[in-house]
Design an enzyme around this catalytic site. Structure first.
Site, PDB file in Angstrom:
ATOM      1  N   VAL A  48      56.072 -21.018  -6.675  1.00  0.00           N
ATOM      2  CA  VAL A  48      55.143 -21.865  -5.911  1.00  0.00           C
ATOM      3  C   VAL A  48      53.825 -21.150  -5.587  1.00  0.00           C
ATOM      4  O   VAL A  48      52.886 -21.766  -5.097  1.00  0.00           O
ATOM      5  CB  VAL A  48      55.764 -22.426  -4.603  1.00  0.00           C
TER       6      VAL A  48
ATOM      7  N   TYR B 100      65.230 -11.788   0.673  1.00  0.00           N
ATOM      8  CA  TYR B 100      64.812 -12.872  -0.224  1.00  0.00           C
ATOM      9  C   TYR B 100      63.358 -13.266   0.039  1.00  0.00           C
ATOM     10  O   TYR B 100      62.559 -13.396  -0.895  1.00  0.00           O
ATOM     11  CB  TYR B 100      65.749 -14.079  -0.078  1.00  0.00           C
TER      12      TYR B 100
ATOM     13  N   SER C 219      59.200 -17.661  -6.872  1.00  0.00           N
ATOM     14  CA  SER C 219      60.473 -17.829  -7.585  1.00  0.00           C
ATOM     15  C   SER C 219      60.560 -17.085  -8.919  1.00  0.00           C
ATOM     16  O   SER C 219      61.640 -17.002  -9.498  1.00  0.00           O
ATOM     17  CB  SER C 219      60.737 -19.302  -7.833  1.00  0.00           C
TER      18      SER C 219
ATOM     19  N   LYS D 172      63.175 -14.562  -9.074  1.00  0.00           N
ATOM     20  CA  LYS D 172      64.619 -14.851  -9.120  1.00  0.00           C
ATOM     21  C   LYS D 172      65.326 -14.326 -10.372  1.00  0.00           C
ATOM     22  O   LYS D 172      66.384 -13.698 -10.247  1.00  0.00           O
ATOM     23  CB  LYS D 172      64.846 -16.361  -8.946  1.00  0.00           C
TER      24      LYS D 172
ATOM     25  N   TYR E 289      63.562 -25.767 -12.812  1.00  0.00           N
ATOM     26  CA  TYR E 289      64.246 -26.686 -11.878  1.00  0.00           C
ATOM     27  C   TYR E 289      64.594 -28.004 -12.564  1.00  0.00           C
ATOM     28  O   TYR E 289      65.068 -28.017 -13.685  1.00  0.00           O
ATOM     29  CB  TYR E 289      63.399 -26.917 -10.619  1.00  0.00           C
TER      30      TYR E 289
HETATM   31  N1  GLN Z   1      59.884 -18.447  -1.509  1.00  0.00           N
HETATM   32  C1  GLN Z   1      59.914 -19.788  -2.049  1.00  0.00           C
HETATM   33  C2  GLN Z   1      61.044 -20.577  -1.428  1.00  0.00           C
HETATM   34  O1  GLN Z   1      62.126 -20.086  -1.272  1.00  0.00           O
HETATM   35  C3  GLN Z   1      60.106 -19.727  -3.542  1.00  0.00           C
HETATM   36  C4  GLN Z   1      60.188 -21.104  -4.138  1.00  0.00           C
HETATM   37  C5  GLN Z   1      59.533 -21.204  -5.467  1.00  0.00           C
HETATM   38  O2  GLN Z   1      58.712 -20.392  -5.875  1.00  0.00           O
HETATM   39  N2  GLN Z   1      59.844 -22.265  -6.188  1.00  0.00           N
HETATM   40  O3  GLN Z   1      60.837 -21.701  -1.031  1.00  0.00           O
END
Ligand code: GLN
Length: 604
Positions: free
Chosen positions: A262, A192, A67, A70, A244
């Site tokens: 993650v 993505y 993430s 993003k 988050y």
């Molecule tokens: N690729 C992961 C997902 O879409 C990214 C989520 C994350 O890093 N919080 O679930």
């Protein structure tokens, strides 16, 4: 040679040792390939806005960005589509939900923000290109510019997520339903998943953060990764939504825009200053690295990085504040003119500034100028140690210049190298810049003289007997002396003496002007200007040392020259004249010493 360890490096090593025992949380397993991470991996980096990296632990271990991709893709989407088009599709409100929540606004289907999965998938849809490969070209190119090296996709992690990412697929189809993703969502979803599977190290993340802290330019490669105008937007969504459902608590505790992934990475940025990157794969309930959260909180606390802290507010931009009494130009003046300038010296004010010119520092300068304006004529701002000026500050300086102009006063700038363009772009008069204080002060003095004493003496030829060197000699002495003098003419820009040259001659200028200068890094520094009637070359003439500076004709210069041989011959023929000349040379040197002392005193 013993290497001295920086206390900052030492601090990071201690911190790493202190946090390492923390083994709460679990490695992400909903993307099967991520389970393979070693839960013990732990790296910390701090990268400064100018690209220096402190690192400890597993900072070169590759892992997937997840993430943390993003906000970077969001920046790219802003560049490619503009702010309005992006805001039309994706909001900027914290959702307070988990990262994979399907937080779409009920009526429009617009995702709450670009950092939850729904918003990130919508962002990916806005990236140029109809195919996954086209989109990835743009995304990999952008991320690589951020990191300062070519990044690649971890194919296994990508395939693992693509094979299991049904929830994200569902989000993609929901977005398609609401026309947030206009086309069939598969190419966007695959892009993505690939963007999340881009392989980075903790060191790479630190460079990404340093690039954000440095206004979008990677400080090591010098390549721009993101247009300056979008840096604050990217950092804002990181501040409000980056962690988050823990975002509010995070900002309260650390005060730093941040983003977690993650894969175990966390990137936090202190805008304009530095970045912290941490890698440790065990995650807490919100999906944020457990050690990463602990490290960022400790660093923000220990090093007082909270952006709302505000303790650096008292930096004054004025390093020195002078009037013409202690900072005069090197231009020599007639006696009446220098007398006048001495009395009116306070009407010229010189400020040596430093640091960054932004609203708060420029406000202080403007307040000072306004307070002094009634009794002042010309202000000079020396910008040699100013590191930058932002457009708002530049505009205010331009407005100040215009306001002073309507009062018949002037605002000049000297040594402005790095800021010149920005000030001129903001409307500052290009004619108001001077290479250094000396030239700016000369202009200021001329202005004062022309305004208040309209007829100051110009460039008239000097009778020999009026020259300082010949003071006290009668007509008969002069007649005798003239036989010992040489005459020489120099033309504009011609060199009269050069630094380092041997010297056997003493010069008296009877007509024209000559400039004394030394070479500097940027050109020349003017040390003095000799008008008609002045003597130069005494120092080298007396101690027989090489010339210490260059002297150049500023227009046609007529000189009388006394050579050392002629000077010794005077001993027998006219000892009285020689003694008189010696006294006059001593007087002139005494004047120079006094001037230097005044200048030194002003530096204290
Ligand atoms: N690729 C992961 C997902 O879409 C990214 C989520 C994350 O890093 N919080 O679930």
């Amino acid at each position: 040679m013993t290497m001295i360890q920086s206390p900052i490096q030492r601090y990071l090593e201690d911190l790493h040792a202190r946090i390492a025992p923390l083994s709460d949380g679990a490695v992400a397993d909903y993307i099967p390939e991520l389970q393979l991470a070693n839960p013990g991996w732990f790296g910390i980096c701090i990268a400064t806005h100018d690209g220096h990296v402190y690192e400890v632990g597993d900072t070169r271990q590759a892992f997937t960005i997840q993430s943390i991709s993003k906000p970077l893709t969001y920046g790219l989407a802003l560049e490619q589509n503009g702010k309005a088009a992006v805001l039309a599709k994706i909001g900027v409100e914290p959702s307070g939900d988990a990262f994979n929540a399907i937080s779409l606004q009920p009526e429009t289907g617009r995702p709450m923000n670009p950092l939850i999965n729904a918003g990130a998938i919508a962002t990916c849809g806005l990236i140029t290109g109809d195919t996954t490969a086209d989109k990835m070209d743009h995304i990999l190119g952008s991320f690589s510019r951020f990191a300062g090296r070519t990044l690649e996709i971890d194919a296994k992690v990508y395939q693992s997520e693509s094979a299991t990412g049904h929830r994200n697929r569902a989000i993609g189809w929901m977005l398609h339903n609401f026309n947030i993703l206009a086309d069939e969502p598969t190419p966007t979803l695959e892009a993505y998943f690939q963007q999340c599977a881009i392989e980075v190290t903790c060191h790479d993340l630190a460079m990404v953060g340093a690039t954000l802290a440095n206004g979008g330019v990677n400080p090591v490669t010098g390549t721009r990764a993101l247009a300056q105008e979008f840096v604050s937007q990217v950092l804002s969504v990181m501040a409000t939504c980056g962690m988050y459902d823990a975002s509010g608590d995070w900002l309260y505790q650390t005060g730093l825009p941040a983003k977690s992934g993650v894969g175990g990475g966390i990137l936090a940025v202190q805008p304009g200053r530095l970045a912290i990157a941490v890698f440790s794969p065990r995650l807490d309930a919100q999906g944020n690295s457990t050690r990463g959260v602990a490290v960022c909180r400790a660093i923000a606390d220990d090093l007082q990085l909270h952006v709302m802290d505000g303790t650096d507010r008292n930096m004054t931009p004025v390093r020195r504040s002078l009037t013409r009494r202690s900072a005069a130009s090197k231009q020599r003046r007639s006696e009446s003119a220098s007398g006048y300038l001495k009395r009116a010296g306070d009407r010229i004010r010189l400020y040596h500034l430093h640091g960054a010119l932004v609203f708060s520092t420029v406000e202080e300068i403007i307040r000072r100028l306004m307070a002094r304006a009634p009794e002042s004529e010309v202000f000079v701002l020396n910008l040699k140690l100013v590191q930058g000026v932002n457009p708002a500050a530049a505009r205010l300086l331009s407005d100040t210049q215009k306001a002073l102009q309507t009062l018949g006063k002037e605002l000049l700038f000297s040594d402005a190298s790095v800021c010149w363009h920005k000030l001129v772009d903001a409307g500052v008069d290009p004619q108001s810049f001077y290479a250094d204080d000396d030239f700016a002060l000369e202009h200021a003095e001329n202005r004062l003289l022309s305004k208040l004493q309209p007829t100051h003496p110009g460039d008239t030829p000097f009778a020999l007997a009026e020259c300082a060197l010949f003071r006290g000699l009668d007509a008969q002495d002069m007649l005798l002396l003239e036989r010992f003098l040489l005459s020489r003419t120099y033309y504009k820009n011609q060199s009269i003496v050069s630094a380092g040259q041997a010297s056997n001659e003493l010069f008296v200028i009877t007509q024209g002007k000559a400039m004394v200068s030394t070479p500097t890094e940027h050109g020349i520094a003017r040390l003095d200007v000799f008008p008609p009637g002045s003597t130069f070359g005494e120092v080298a003439f007396v101690d027989q040392s090489p010339r210490s500076a260059n002297v150049t004709a500023l227009n046609t210069v007529e000189c009388k020259i006394l050579t050392r041989d002629a000077f010794s011959d005077l001993e027998n023929e006219a000892p009285k004249v020689k003694i008189r000349l010696m006294e006059n040379i001593a007087l002139s040197l005494a004047g120079t010493v006094r001037q230097i002392n005044r200048e030194l005193a002003s530096l204290k």
